[in-house]
Scaffold this motif. Structure first.
Motif, PDB file in Angstrom:
ATOM      1  N   ILE A  80      59.230  25.732 157.705  1.00 17.79           N
ATOM      2  CA  ILE A  80      59.989  26.179 158.866  1.00 17.79           C
ATOM      3  C   ILE A  80      59.001  26.411 159.997  1.00 17.79           C
ATOM      4  O   ILE A  80      57.823  26.683 159.753  1.00 17.79           O
ATOM      5  CB  ILE A  80      60.811  27.449 158.550  1.00 17.79           C
ATOM      6  N   THR A  81      59.459  26.280 161.228  1.00 17.06           N
ATOM      7  CA  THR A  81      58.641  26.596 162.387  1.00 17.06           C
ATOM      8  C   THR A  81      59.186  27.865 163.016  1.00 17.06           C
ATOM      9  O   THR A  81      60.401  28.002 163.197  1.00 17.06           O
ATOM     10  CB  THR A  81      58.648  25.440 163.418  1.00 17.06           C
ATOM     11  N   VAL A  82      58.287  28.796 163.310  1.00 15.41           N
ATOM     12  CA  VAL A  82      58.673  30.066 163.925  1.00 15.41           C
ATOM     13  C   VAL A  82      58.015  30.173 165.300  1.00 15.41           C
ATOM     14  O   VAL A  82      56.924  29.642 165.514  1.00 15.41           O
ATOM     15  CB  VAL A  82      58.308  31.270 163.033  1.00 15.41           C
ATOM     16  N   PRO A  83      58.656  30.885 166.256  1.00 16.57           N
ATOM     17  CA  PRO A  83      58.170  30.904 167.645  1.00 16.57           C
ATOM     18  C   PRO A  83      57.120  31.991 167.922  1.00 16.57           C
ATOM     19  O   PRO A  83      57.157  32.647 168.968  1.00 16.57           O
ATOM     20  CB  PRO A  83      59.452  31.163 168.435  1.00 16.57           C
ATOM     21  N   VAL A  84      56.181  32.168 167.003  1.00 19.70           N
ATOM     22  CA  VAL A  84      55.107  33.134 167.194  1.00 19.70           C
ATOM     23  C   VAL A  84      53.787  32.496 166.782  1.00 19.70           C
ATOM     24  O   VAL A  84      53.772  31.488 166.082  1.00 19.70           O
ATOM     25  CB  VAL A  84      55.344  34.451 166.399  1.00 19.70           C
ATOM     26  N   ALA A  85      52.687  33.104 167.219  1.00 23.08           N
ATOM     27  CA  ALA A  85      51.359  32.602 166.886  1.00 23.08           C
ATOM     28  C   ALA A  85      51.092  32.750 165.390  1.00 23.08           C
ATOM     29  O   ALA A  85      51.699  33.596 164.723  1.00 23.08           O
ATOM     30  CB  ALA A  85      50.310  33.373 167.678  1.00 23.08           C
ATOM     31  N   PRO A  86      50.173  31.950 164.833  1.00 29.53           N
ATOM     32  CA  PRO A  86      49.895  32.009 163.398  1.00 29.53           C
ATOM     33  C   PRO A  86      49.553  33.411 162.873  1.00 29.53           C
ATOM     34  O   PRO A  86      50.020  33.787 161.803  1.00 29.53           O
ATOM     35  CB  PRO A  86      48.717  31.038 163.223  1.00 29.53           C
ATOM     36  N   ALA A  87      48.764  34.179 163.595  1.00 25.97           N
ATOM     37  CA  ALA A  87      48.410  35.524 163.117  1.00 25.97           C
ATOM     38  C   ALA A  87      49.649  36.412 163.006  1.00 25.97           C
ATOM     39  O   ALA A  87      49.796  37.164 162.037  1.00 25.97           O
ATOM     40  CB  ALA A  87      47.370  36.162 164.032  1.00 25.97           C
ATOM     41  N   LEU A  88      50.542  36.321 163.991  1.00 22.76           N
ATOM     42  CA  LEU A  88      51.785  37.108 163.919  1.00 22.76           C
ATOM     43  C   LEU A  88      52.711  36.586 162.834  1.00 22.76           C
ATOM     44  O   LEU A  88      53.399  37.368 162.173  1.00 22.76           O
ATOM     45  CB  LEU A  88      52.494  37.103 165.268  1.00 22.76           C
ATOM     46  N   ALA A  89      52.719  35.278 162.631  1.00 19.46           N
ATOM     47  CA  ALA A  89      53.534  34.694 161.555  1.00 19.46           C
ATOM     48  C   ALA A  89      53.033  35.191 160.204  1.00 19.46           C
ATOM     49  O   ALA A  89      53.833  35.516 159.314  1.00 19.46           O
ATOM     50  CB  ALA A  89      53.485  33.175 161.630  1.00 19.46           C
ATOM     51  N   PHE A  90      51.712  35.274 160.043  1.00 25.93           N
ATOM     52  CA  PHE A  90      51.120  35.768 158.796  1.00 25.93           C
ATOM     53  C   PHE A  90      51.510  37.229 158.558  1.00 25.93           C
ATOM     54  O   PHE A  90      51.940  37.594 157.459  1.00 25.93           O
ATOM     55  CB  PHE A  90      49.591  35.627 158.851  1.00 25.93           C
ATOM     56  N   VAL A  91      51.400  38.062 159.583  1.00 26.90           N
ATOM     57  CA  VAL A  91      51.779  39.479 159.455  1.00 26.90           C
ATOM     58  C   VAL A  91      53.259  39.607 159.113  1.00 26.90           C
ATOM     59  O   VAL A  91      53.643  40.393 158.244  1.00 26.90           O
ATOM     60  CB  VAL A  91      51.441  40.258 160.745  1.00 26.90           C
ATOM     61  N   GLY A  92      54.087  38.818 159.768  1.00 30.15           N
ATOM     62  CA  GLY A  92      55.518  38.858 159.478  1.00 30.15           C
ATOM     63  C   GLY A  92      55.831  38.461 158.054  1.00 30.15           C
ATOM     64  O   GLY A  92      56.738  39.006 157.420  1.00 30.15           O
ATOM     65  N   PHE A  93      55.068  37.505 157.540  1.00 31.56           N
ATOM     66  CA  PHE A  93      55.308  37.040 156.175  1.00 31.56           C
ATOM     67  C   PHE A  93      54.809  38.037 155.146  1.00 31.56           C
ATOM     68  O   PHE A  93      55.434  38.224 154.108  1.00 31.56           O
ATOM     69  CB  PHE A  93      54.629  35.682 155.952  1.00 31.56           C
ATOM     70  N   THR A  94      53.695  38.679 155.411  1.00 31.79           N
ATOM     71  CA  THR A  94      53.049  39.545 154.416  1.00 31.79           C
ATOM     72  C   THR A  94      53.424  41.012 154.607  1.00 31.79           C
ATOM     73  O   THR A  94      54.186  41.563 153.818  1.00 31.79           O
ATOM     74  CB  THR A  94      51.524  39.358 154.446  1.00 31.79           C
ATOM     75  N   ALA A  95      52.926  41.635 155.642  1.00 34.76           N
ATOM     76  CA  ALA A  95      53.125  43.073 155.851  1.00 34.76           C
ATOM     77  C   ALA A  95      54.593  43.446 156.036  1.00 34.76           C
ATOM     78  O   ALA A  95      54.996  44.566 155.723  1.00 34.76           O
ATOM     79  CB  ALA A  95      52.305  43.553 157.049  1.00 34.76           C
ATOM     80  N   GLN A  96      55.393  42.501 156.520  1.00 34.83           N
ATOM     81  CA  GLN A  96      56.809  42.777 156.782  1.00 34.83           C
ATOM     82  C   GLN A  96      57.749  42.095 155.794  1.00 34.83           C
ATOM     83  O   GLN A  96      58.957  42.052 156.002  1.00 34.83           O
ATOM     84  CB  GLN A  96      57.141  42.351 158.218  1.00 34.83           C
ATOM     85  N   MET A  97      57.218  41.605 154.685  1.00 30.61           N
ATOM     86  CA  MET A  97      58.037  40.865 153.724  1.00 30.61           C
ATOM     87  C   MET A  97      59.249  41.671 153.244  1.00 30.61           C
ATOM     88  O   MET A  97      60.340  41.128 153.067  1.00 30.61           O
ATOM     89  CB  MET A  97      57.202  40.420 152.522  1.00 30.61           C
ATOM     90  N   GLY A  98      59.072  42.954 153.047  1.00 29.31           N
ATOM     91  CA  GLY A  98      60.182  43.783 152.581  1.00 29.31           C
ATOM     92  C   GLY A  98      61.331  43.871 153.559  1.00 29.31           C
ATOM     93  O   GLY A  98      62.450  44.230 153.180  1.00 29.31           O
ATOM     94  N   GLU A  99      61.094  43.532 154.826  1.00 31.95           N
ATOM     95  CA  GLU A  99      62.140  43.589 155.840  1.00 31.95           C
ATOM     96  C   GLU A  99      63.019  42.342 155.852  1.00 31.95           C
ATOM     97  O   GLU A  99      64.133  42.381 156.365  1.00 31.95           O
ATOM     98  CB  GLU A  99      61.507  43.817 157.217  1.00 31.95           C
ATOM     99  N   TRP A 100      62.519  41.229 155.339  1.00 29.13           N
ATOM    100  CA  TRP A 100      63.320  39.999 155.358  1.00 29.13           C
ATOM    101  C   TRP A 100      63.647  39.453 153.963  1.00 29.13           C
ATOM    102  O   TRP A 100      64.482  38.574 153.812  1.00 29.13           O
ATOM    103  CB  TRP A 100      62.635  38.911 156.200  1.00 29.13           C
ATOM    104  N   TRP A 101      62.992  39.970 152.937  1.00 25.18           N
ATOM    105  CA  TRP A 101      63.236  39.506 151.568  1.00 25.18           C
ATOM    106  C   TRP A 101      64.666  39.813 151.163  1.00 25.18           C
ATOM    107  O   TRP A 101      65.203  40.866 151.498  1.00 25.18           O
ATOM    108  CB  TRP A 101      62.268  40.195 150.619  1.00 25.18           C
ATOM    109  N   ASP A 102      65.284  38.934 150.422  1.00 32.39           N
ATOM    110  CA  ASP A 102      66.650  39.155 149.936  1.00 32.39           C
ATOM    111  C   ASP A 102      66.598  40.104 148.734  1.00 32.39           C
ATOM    112  O   ASP A 102      66.021  39.761 147.701  1.00 32.39           O
ATOM    113  CB  ASP A 102      67.267  37.822 149.522  1.00 32.39           C
ATOM    114  N   PRO A 103      67.186  41.298 148.850  1.00 31.94           N
ATOM    115  CA  PRO A 103      67.159  42.249 147.731  1.00 31.94           C
ATOM    116  C   PRO A 103      67.740  41.684 146.441  1.00 31.94           C
ATOM    117  O   PRO A 103      67.367  42.116 145.352  1.00 31.94           O
ATOM    118  CB  PRO A 103      68.006  43.424 148.228  1.00 31.94           C
ATOM    119  N   MET A 104      68.629  40.687 146.559  1.00 28.48           N
ATOM    120  CA  MET A 104      69.217  40.090 145.354  1.00 28.48           C
ATOM    121  C   MET A 104      68.160  39.359 144.519  1.00 28.48           C
ATOM    122  O   MET A 104      68.382  39.077 143.355  1.00 28.48           O
ATOM    123  CB  MET A 104      70.348  39.126 145.727  1.00 28.48           C
TER     124      MET A 104
END
Length: 139
Positions: free
Chosen positions: A10-34
């Motif tokens: 997927i392509t996201v509209p943020v810089a790679p460093a912010l994409a990395f933080v969003g994927f790692t440090a913020q994973m609990g905010e977008w992960w599907d609880p199911m």
């Protein structure tokens, strides 16, 4: 059935460093609880850059389902992964964050399937949906 890697991009509209933080440090905010061991009590995900990846549930109950092996905030995350299958036979989750114009291309490859794990591999159909949740979160 196949043992080929499962690939999602997927392509996201943020810089790679912010994409990395969003994927790692913020994973609990977008992960599907199911997709956690106990969906009703899911609260977040904890990732240690030098160790375990865990879902965190009410009363600080933790379930370890991965171990970081590569942590490069400039564009690369790799972990041994066993969510939904035996820890003794981990697979490999390799996520790359590549600058692409005004955004970042995120490529996730889930590989390392052992002979006899075809039925387990066939259950991993959720990566595209998870990346869409992630993209919505970082956009």
């Amino acid at each position: 059935m196949s043992l080929d890697p499962v690939v999602a991009e997927i392509t996201v509209p943020v810089a790679p460093a912010l994409a990395f933080v969003g994927f790692t440090a913020q994973m609990g905010e977008w992960w599907d609880p199911m997709l956690s061991p106990d969906p009703p009590t899911f609260s977040s995900i904890a990732i240690d850059p030098n160790g375990p990846v865990e879902t965190v549930h009410d009363d600080d109950q933790r379930y370890t389902w991965g171990r970081v092996t590569t942590w490069d905030p400039l564009g690369h995350l790799v972990m041994d992964f066993w969510l939904g299958h035996d820890q003794a036979a981990p697979t490999r989750l390799d996520v790359r964050f590549t600058d692409e114009g005004s955004g970042t291309r995120v490529r996730l490859e889930h590989s390392g399937w052992a002979e006899g794990s075809e039925q387990v591999r066939a259950r991993y159909t959720h990566w595209d949906a998870l990346l869409q949740r992630y993209a919505t979160h970082v956009s």
